[in-house]
Design a protein around this motif. Structure first.
Motif, PDB file in Angstrom:
ATOM      1  N   ARG A  97       0.937  -1.036   0.302  1.00 17.76           N
ATOM      2  CA  ARG A  97       0.008  -0.205   0.270  1.00 17.76           C
ATOM      3  C   ARG A  97       0.684   1.420   0.138  1.00 17.76           C
ATOM      4  NH1 ARG A  97      -1.869   3.788   2.979  1.00 17.76           N
ATOM      5  NH2 ARG A  97      -4.703   4.040   2.772  1.00 17.76           N
ATOM      6  N   ASP A  98       1.493   1.543  -1.482  1.00 19.63           N
ATOM      7  CA  ASP A  98       1.925   2.945  -0.915  1.00 19.63           C
ATOM      8  C   ASP A  98       0.717   4.134  -0.188  1.00 19.63           C
ATOM      9  OD1 ASP A  98       3.497   1.729  -2.583  1.00 19.63           O
ATOM     10  OD2 ASP A  98       1.823   2.756  -4.732  1.00 19.63           O
ATOM     11  N   ALA A  99       1.709   5.353  -0.266  1.00 22.36           N
ATOM     12  CA  ALA A  99       1.457   6.036   0.643  1.00 22.36           C
ATOM     13  C   ALA A  99      -0.345   6.377   0.128  1.00 22.36           C
ATOM     14  CB  ALA A  99       2.091   7.308   0.966  1.00 22.36           C
ATOM     15  N   GLN A 156       2.954  -6.484   7.942  1.00 24.06           N
ATOM     16  CA  GLN A 156       4.391  -6.686   7.136  1.00 24.06           C
ATOM     17  C   GLN A 156       4.993  -5.612   7.780  1.00 24.06           C
ATOM     18  OE1 GLN A 156       4.329  -8.570   3.741  1.00 24.06           O
ATOM     19  NE2 GLN A 156       5.403  -9.993   5.144  1.00 24.06           N
ATOM     20  N   ASP A 157       5.635  -5.087   8.414  1.00 24.11           N
ATOM     21  CA  ASP A 157       6.556  -3.656   8.956  1.00 24.11           C
ATOM     22  C   ASP A 157       8.009  -4.365   9.960  1.00 24.11           C
ATOM     23  OD1 ASP A 157       6.338  -5.215  11.634  1.00 24.11           O
ATOM     24  OD2 ASP A 157       5.207  -3.865  12.884  1.00 24.11           O
ATOM     25  N   GLY A 158       8.650  -5.322   8.988  1.00 19.41           N
ATOM     26  CA  GLY A 158       9.358  -5.475   9.873  1.00 19.41           C
ATOM     27  C   GLY A 158       9.955  -6.483  10.734  1.00 19.41           C
ATOM     28  N   VAL A 192       1.277  -8.501  12.546  1.00 13.67           N
ATOM     29  CA  VAL A 192       0.781  -8.667  13.320  1.00 13.67           C
ATOM     30  C   VAL A 192      -0.927  -9.501  12.235  1.00 13.67           C
ATOM     31  CG1 VAL A 192      -1.895  -7.468  14.420  1.00 13.67           C
ATOM     32  CG2 VAL A 192       0.752  -7.004  14.835  1.00 13.67           C
ATOM     33  N   THR A 193      -1.650 -10.794  12.646  1.00  9.16           N
ATOM     34  CA  THR A 193      -3.039 -11.648  11.594  1.00  9.16           C
ATOM     35  C   THR A 193      -3.983 -10.520  11.608  1.00  9.16           C
ATOM     36  OG1 THR A 193      -1.310 -13.054  11.597  1.00  9.16           O
ATOM     37  CG2 THR A 193      -3.498 -12.734  11.268  1.00  9.16           C
ATOM     38  N   TYR A 194      -4.804 -10.285  11.071  1.00  7.01           N
ATOM     39  CA  TYR A 194      -5.685  -9.386  11.183  1.00  7.01           C
ATOM     40  C   TYR A 194      -6.707 -10.504  10.580  1.00  7.01           C
ATOM     41  CZ  TYR A 194      -3.432  -5.324  11.832  1.00  7.01           C
ATOM     42  OH  TYR A 194      -2.561  -4.054  12.357  1.00  7.01           O
ATOM     43  N   GLY A 195      -8.280 -11.083  11.271  1.00  6.04           N
ATOM     44  CA  GLY A 195      -8.223 -12.196  10.369  1.00  6.04           C
ATOM     45  C   GLY A 195     -10.614 -11.939  10.039  1.00  6.04           C
ATOM     46  N   PRO A 248       2.273   4.620   4.575  1.00  6.69           N
ATOM     47  CA  PRO A 248       2.611   3.502   3.943  1.00  6.69           C
ATOM     48  C   PRO A 248       2.212   1.394   4.825  1.00  6.69           C
ATOM     49  CG  PRO A 248       4.375   4.223   3.890  1.00  6.69           C
ATOM     50  CD  PRO A 248       2.915   5.353   4.363  1.00  6.69           C
ATOM     51  N   ILE A 249       1.694   0.882   4.095  1.00  7.95           N
ATOM     52  CA  ILE A 249       1.629  -0.576   4.748  1.00  7.95           C
ATOM     53  C   ILE A 249       2.147  -1.923   4.384  1.00  7.95           C
ATOM     54  CG2 ILE A 249       0.833  -2.106   6.598  1.00  7.95           C
ATOM     55  CD1 ILE A 249      -0.499   0.685   7.595  1.00  7.95           C
TER      56      ILE A 249
END
Length: 265
Positions: free
Chosen positions: A34-36, A53-55, A59-62, A74-75
């Motif tokens: 996801r770009d800014a 994914q932040d390095g 964290v998983t979102y179900g 950005p994420i």
């Protein structure tokens, strides 16, 4: 369409006022960048899961997770398991600006699970799928409701919540699939049932009974992607019978269990 993430498939989309809503599907293992983005967005995970994914540790979102992502953040995500399907609600600045004139709004990205907010988000998804004369009005009204409730939840999280209420919530979330009288919950945390009911409603903006029904519906949703029969799912989720399950499920999501299962197709 202004996507939150580049999807494998755009199942359907529509524009309503300053909103762009899209139901999108992703394949297993897909890397999503996801770009800014210039707009704030809500993302309701309908099926499958996404891992942020932040390095570091992801964290998983179900399913039954509602994400709010502020603009210009950005994420990256990875699609897990058997793929994922999401409802993305993109809000342009003019639409948000009108809402800000009425109340302070969310300013940070956050994930919400359970409660009235998820009920409103599922209703929004149900109206998004409708194409009748009033669905546009309903979509915008429910989007405002989701934004308002998310902002209220975030504001309510700031003051201290009584420890006994946190214990009561943990008990309810652990045992929501079984009969659990309000008096029994109150006794377990050492307060009067009336005090529990009033405090719960003040803090969470919903009743204990409504919250239990929402937990059961969300649990049932997690099973509808599998082979279990509807009557077995109703029993596993704590509903008294399949008819009661179907009524509650449609009230919360706008779809019957069978319709929701077909939508996962």
């Amino acid at each position: 369409v202004r996507p939150w993430l580049t999807p494998l498939i755009s199942v359907r989309w529509r524009r309503v006022s300053g909103l762009v809503l899209a139901e999108v599907a992703y394949e297993p293992g897909q890397q999503i960048h996801r770009d800014a983005h210039p707009h704030a967005q809500f993302v309701l995970v309908l099926h499958g899961s996404l891992t942020e994914q932040d390095g570091g540790a992801g964290v998983t979102y179900g399913p039954s997770t509602l994400l709010f992502r502020r603009a210009d953040e950005p994420i990256s995500y990875r699609v897990d398991g058997s793929g994922a399907r999401c409802l993305v609600v993109d809000m342009d600045e003019s639409w948000l600006g009108r809402a800000r004139q009425q109340a302070p709004l969310l300013t940070r990205s956050i994930a919400f699970r359970r409660g009235l907010l998820l009920h409103l988000a599922q209703r929004l998804y149900g109206e998004f799928r409708q194409r009748d004369e009033v669905s546009r009005l309903a979509v915008e009204s429910l989007a405002l409701g989701v934004l308002a409730e998310a902002s209220r939840r975030e504001a309510a999280a700031r003051p201290a919540v009584p420890l006994w209420l946190l214990v009561a919530m943990a008990l309810i979330e652990e045992r929501f699939r079984e009969p659990l009288p309000l008096a029994a919950v109150a006794k377990s945390v050492g307060v009067h049932p009336v005090h529990l009911a009033r405090t719960f409603r003040r803090v969470h903006q919903t009743t204990v009974a409504a919250y239990v029904r929402q937990l059961r519906v969300e649990f049932a949703r997690s099973l509808l992607g599998g082979p279990a029969g509807l009557s077995d799912i109703a029993c596993a989720a704590g509903f008294c019978d399949q008819s009661h399950f179907s009524r509650c499920f449609k009230q919360h999501t706008g779809l019957t269990p069978a319709e929701y299962r077909r939508s996962l197709g």
